[in-house]
Write a protein that holds these residues in place. Sequence first.
Motif, PDB file in Angstrom:
ATOM      1  N   UNK A 167      47.156   2.724  39.025  1.00 26.15           N
ATOM      2  CA  UNK A 167      45.911   3.430  39.305  1.00 26.15           C
ATOM      3  C   UNK A 167      46.167   4.935  39.299  1.00 26.15           C
ATOM      4  N   UNK A 168      45.109   5.720  39.379  1.00 23.14           N
ATOM      5  CA  UNK A 168      45.207   7.173  39.481  1.00 23.14           C
ATOM      6  C   UNK A 168      44.243   7.614  40.571  1.00 23.14           C
ATOM      7  N   UNK A 169      44.336   8.882  40.965  1.00 26.94           N
ATOM      8  CA  UNK A 169      43.459   9.367  42.036  1.00 26.94           C
ATOM      9  C   UNK A 169      42.980  10.767  41.695  1.00 26.94           C
ATOM     10  N   UNK A 170      41.700  11.026  41.947  1.00 27.42           N
ATOM     11  CA  UNK A 170      41.135  12.344  41.695  1.00 27.42           C
ATOM     12  C   UNK A 170      41.694  13.357  42.697  1.00 27.42           C
ATOM     13  N   UNK A 171      41.796  14.624  42.290  1.00 25.95           N
ATOM     14  CA  UNK A 171      42.345  15.651  43.193  1.00 25.95           C
ATOM     15  C   UNK A 171      41.612  15.740  44.530  1.00 25.95           C
ATOM     16  N   UNK A 172      40.284  15.672  44.502  1.00 30.57           N
ATOM     17  CA  UNK A 172      39.531  15.766  45.760  1.00 30.57           C
ATOM     18  C   UNK A 172      39.836  14.571  46.655  1.00 30.57           C
ATOM     19  N   UNK A 173      39.872  13.381  46.093  1.00 28.17           N
ATOM     20  CA  UNK A 173      40.174  12.179  46.881  1.00 28.17           C
ATOM     21  C   UNK A 173      41.572  12.275  47.482  1.00 28.17           C
ATOM     22  N   UNK A 174      42.491  12.832  46.712  1.00 31.01           N
ATOM     23  CA  UNK A 174      43.865  12.999  47.192  1.00 31.01           C
ATOM     24  C   UNK A 174      43.910  13.946  48.382  1.00 31.01           C
ATOM     25  N   UNK A 175      43.207  15.062  48.276  1.00 29.34           N
ATOM     26  CA  UNK A 175      43.184  16.036  49.366  1.00 29.34           C
ATOM     27  C   UNK A 175      42.502  15.468  50.601  1.00 29.34           C
ATOM     28  N   UNK A 205      40.843   4.356  38.713  1.00 29.64           N
ATOM     29  CA  UNK A 205      40.868   5.701  39.294  1.00 29.64           C
ATOM     30  C   UNK A 205      40.169   5.693  40.655  1.00 29.64           C
ATOM     31  N   UNK A 206      40.849   6.235  41.651  1.00 33.41           N
ATOM     32  CA  UNK A 206      40.288   6.341  43.000  1.00 33.41           C
ATOM     33  C   UNK A 206      39.525   7.655  43.104  1.00 33.41           C
ATOM     34  N   UNK A 207      38.275   7.583  43.549  1.00 34.98           N
ATOM     35  CA  UNK A 207      37.434   8.773  43.669  1.00 34.98           C
ATOM     36  C   UNK A 207      37.137   9.062  45.143  1.00 34.98           C
ATOM     37  N   UNK A 208      36.498  10.216  45.380  1.00 33.13           N
ATOM     38  CA  UNK A 208      36.105  10.546  46.757  1.00 33.13           C
ATOM     39  C   UNK A 208      35.125   9.518  47.321  1.00 33.13           C
ATOM     40  N   UNK A 209      34.312   8.903  46.445  1.00 36.61           N
ATOM     41  CA  UNK A 209      33.372   7.882  46.889  1.00 36.61           C
ATOM     42  C   UNK A 209      34.123   6.664  47.433  1.00 36.61           C
ATOM     43  N   UNK A 210      35.192   6.265  46.763  1.00 33.98           N
ATOM     44  CA  UNK A 210      36.003   5.146  47.249  1.00 33.98           C
ATOM     45  C   UNK A 210      36.613   5.465  48.614  1.00 33.98           C
ATOM     46  N   UNK A 211      37.080   6.699  48.788  1.00 34.03           N
ATOM     47  CA  UNK A 211      37.680   7.103  50.060  1.00 34.03           C
ATOM     48  C   UNK A 211      36.638   7.035  51.171  1.00 34.03           C
ATOM     49  N   UNK A 212      35.434   7.538  50.891  1.00 37.68           N
ATOM     50  CA  UNK A 212      34.376   7.532  51.901  1.00 37.68           C
ATOM     51  C   UNK A 212      33.973   6.105  52.275  1.00 37.68           C
ATOM     52  N   UNK A 213      33.835   5.248  51.274  1.00 39.92           N
ATOM     53  CA  UNK A 213      33.347   3.894  51.531  1.00 39.92           C
ATOM     54  C   UNK A 213      34.390   3.006  52.203  1.00 39.92           C
ATOM     55  N   UNK A 214      35.658   3.227  51.914  1.00 36.00           N
ATOM     56  CA  UNK A 214      36.686   2.293  52.387  1.00 36.00           C
ATOM     57  C   UNK A 214      37.569   2.818  53.518  1.00 36.00           C
ATOM     58  N   UNK A 215      37.679   4.145  53.640  1.00 36.10           N
ATOM     59  CA  UNK A 215      38.524   4.700  54.696  1.00 36.10           C
ATOM     60  C   UNK A 215      37.706   5.463  55.723  1.00 36.10           C
ATOM     61  N   UNK A 216      36.449   5.771  55.375  1.00 36.35           N
ATOM     62  CA  UNK A 216      35.565   6.380  56.356  1.00 36.35           C
ATOM     63  C   UNK A 216      35.663   7.889  56.460  1.00 36.35           C
ATOM     64  N   UNK A 217      36.177   8.542  55.421  1.00 36.86           N
ATOM     65  CA  UNK A 217      36.238  10.005  55.406  1.00 36.86           C
ATOM     66  C   UNK A 217      35.064  10.507  54.568  1.00 36.86           C
ATOM     67  N   UNK A 218      34.234  11.350  55.142  1.00 38.39           N
ATOM     68  CA  UNK A 218      33.064  11.845  54.422  1.00 38.39           C
ATOM     69  C   UNK A 218      33.486  12.647  53.201  1.00 38.39           C
ATOM     70  N   UNK A 219      32.846  12.363  52.061  1.00 37.01           N
ATOM     71  CA  UNK A 219      33.187  13.098  50.838  1.00 37.01           C
ATOM     72  C   UNK A 219      32.521  14.466  50.793  1.00 37.01           C
ATOM     73  N   UNK A 220      31.552  14.713  51.667  1.00 34.74           N
ATOM     74  CA  UNK A 220      30.850  15.998  51.686  1.00 34.74           C
ATOM     75  C   UNK A 220      31.265  16.880  52.854  1.00 34.74           C
ATOM     76  N   UNK A 221      31.756  16.267  53.937  1.00 34.41           N
ATOM     77  CA  UNK A 221      32.098  17.026  55.133  1.00 34.41           C
ATOM     78  C   UNK A 221      33.554  16.762  55.498  1.00 34.41           C
TER      79      UNK A 221
END
Length: 356
Positions: A167-175, A205-221
């Motif tokens: 898999x790969x991960x977007x820079x924002x999702x990584x941060x 590819x892991x996106x910020x949306x995946x991080x928000x939905x599965x780990x609970x970190x807001x992609x906007x805040x």
Amino acid sequence: MAKSTVKFKETVAEYERLAGEVRARRFAPVYLLMGEESYFIDALCDLLAGTVLQESERAFSQYTVYGRDVEAGQVVNLCRQLPMMGERQVVILKEAQQMRQIEKLAYYTDKPSPTTVLVICHKEKSVDKRSTLYKGILKQGAVLESVRPRDYEIAGWLTQFIAARGCAIDPKALTMLTDHLGTDIAKISNELQKLLLSLPEGTKRITDQHIEENIGISKDFNNFELCKAVLTKQSERALRIADHFARNPKDNPLLLTVMALFNQFRQLFLINYLRWQVKYRGTAFPSDAELMRILKVGNIFAIGELKQAAPLWPNRKVFNILGLLREYDAKSKGLGAGGASDGELLRELLLKIFLL
């Protein structure tokens, strides 16, 4: 004991080398897995425990003991006995740092049995490298010194960790991940394993949306978005993110936000200084790849954003902002905060930055 000189990248490389040998069934008679970072110790121990013997042999020829419960002589006797089944036996000594007189294991490790694989898991600190025990294992077996990563080393390791799983991960999702989970790679790997299992089949590819939905970190805040808003002087957006942080202080500790901002302005300071050297000393401005190394940035996209924003923040301002951030770092730890909440302190800090 002297501080370890081993670097995190060396730990990763040695872990990969030893893990490759284990998978190829080239076993050392003794493994000393030691250091402050437990992730690689546990990972290599688990790999050995599941590889050396066949499943049917483990009940008879694989033993796990704990340092607080056994003496060195008992471990030595266990290692010297013959396997009950098959060609080998495995002895795993966990929490070895709790064993009294652990140095007595040197009576065995200087001349280990060819039919035993001994795995010593020594967490929290390293075995004294001047000791007979350490020197004997280094000569007869294998040593993994597991050190903790610096914050800037996490992104590169995570990218490789995810790539190894197809898999790969977007820079924002990584941060978002690194800002939220810090440098605890055991915790990060656990969260990623759960995330990878929950992704739709075929996701590459892991996106910020995946991080928000599965780990609970807001992609906007999050700190990534706050730093970006500050970098581009979007004061209204930055203050809106700060208000969200104030309503959710447990998920957004001020200390981590101050650290993220400090790192960003430190990078801006360096870029401005390098440009000053080009103008007044005639030096060449570094390539993007070289800048990634100098600034300790894990992706090329962040370099572009920093270079573009640097003219907005001349170093006379950046120097003052770094001083402000040191002040609010102390306040985030309760020094001179005057009873103000984290949310109030962050809003105050941002207003001072934008008014400079």
